[in-house]
Design a protein around this motif. Structure first.
Motif, short mmCIF file in Angstrom:
data_model
loop_
_atom_site.label_atom_id
_atom_site.label_comp_id
_atom_site.label_asym_id
_atom_site.label_seq_id
_atom_site.Cartn_x
_atom_site.Cartn_y
_atom_site.Cartn_z
N LYS A 61 43.83 54.72 -63.76
CA LYS A 61 45.09 54.92 -64.24
C LYS A 61 45.19 55.16 -65.86
N ASP B 94 44.21 58.53 -66.07
CA ASP B 94 45.12 59.64 -65.30
C ASP B 94 44.34 60.48 -64.52
N ARG C 202 53.16 56.75 -61.35
CA ARG C 202 52.06 58.32 -60.97
C ARG C 202 52.40 58.62 -59.63
#
Length: 285
Positions: free
Chosen positions: A134, A137, A185
């Motif tokens: 995370k 990304d 996300r």
């Protein structure tokens, strides 16, 4: 023969050791379904196992990493994105090990330093993996992350020991992180609760052969094999399950919904004398 379920997708498979590993079967099926992948395991597992042979067969690279190390995990994601040419679409966490199980320590006599290692390797590594991904990304929109679990997270099974605690934590992490990663996300996170499977790691659990045969007899469809688990993972990695997240999905031939089968009752009625001492007291395992 594949169906191109993962055509154009990129993935990372953690935990393949040898051809008995579920992760090994998942890697083979992912490539068959059109994906490009990297493989990861600890440096010692790479040396002791046959993962290099799998990498050669699938024309992919191995990125050694200690899954309990944030630095190593970040390197896996960075290197995999470089090798594969973009963000990752799917990840498999097939990592689990208990020093207490290996040393035959019973649940009421655990070594707590070993318990810390069990939880770190088998469950907290999943959180570290997700947190690393995370922050970088590294996982694409509507990407899929799957971790392998077992029904001992919900029910008591003789011999599964502190791995049961680790699996319960693993499933909790999937729910807690799944909410955050999904909202921010669109990344989905699930666990698959697989039948007893005679992998190298699984065979280290006391009584695994008995668990395996018990599951086979109790389940209306019988135990799910490693190959069948790999098939299920393909569905979970594919776009067919874009709205499935934060779930613990049983893949066990129906075992998780069975109370007592006819065969189990018949076996029980034969008597439990061998599990009693000379004074008629039950011997608890």
């Amino acid at each position: 023969m594949g169906n191109n379920l993962l055509k154009g997708k990129r993935g990372i498979i953690f935990g393949a050791l040898n051809d008995k590993s579920i992760a090994w079967k998942v890697a083979e099926r992912a490539v068959e379904e059109g994906a490009t992948i990297t493989l990861s395991n600890t440096a010692i597992a790479v040396r002791m196992g046959t993962i290099d042979a799998l990498a050669e067969k699938l024309h992919c690279e191995v990125v050694p990493a200690d899954a309990t190390s944030l630095e190593d995990l970040e390197q896996v994601f960075k290197r995999s994105m470089e090798i594969l040419g973009g963000k990752i679409d799917f990840v498999l966490h097939a990592i689990g090990m208990s020093p207490n199980v290996r040393k035959h320590r019973t649940y009421d006599d655990l070594d707590y330093n070993m318990l810390d290692k069990t939880l770190d390797i088998s469950a907290i590594s999943f959180h570290k993996m997700l947190q690393s991904a995370k922050k970088l990304d590294a996982i694409a929109d509507y990407g899929s992350v799957v971790a392998l679990s077992y029904i001992a997270a919900q029910r008591t099974f003789y011999g599964y020991n502190d791995m049961a605690d680790a699996k319960a934590l693993l499933e909790s992490i999937a729910r807690s992180f799944g909410y955050i990663y999904g909202r921010e996300r669109h990344v989905r996170i699930n666990t698959i609760s697989q039948s007893p499977t005679l992998t190298t790691a699984g065979q280290g659990v006391k009584g695994m052969d008995k668990l395996y045969h018990f599951g086979e007899r109790m389940s209306p469809l019988g135990n799910a094999s490693a190959e069948e688990c790999a098939d299920y993972c393909m569905v979970m990695f594919s776009d067919l399950t874009r709205k499935v997240t934060m779930q613990n999905l049983y893949h066990d031939g129906g075992f998780s919904s069975i109370g007592m089968s006819l065969r189990a009752m018949a076996t029980y009625e034969k008597g439990l004398d061998e599990y009693m001492d000379e004074e008629g007291n039950v011997i608890y395992g």
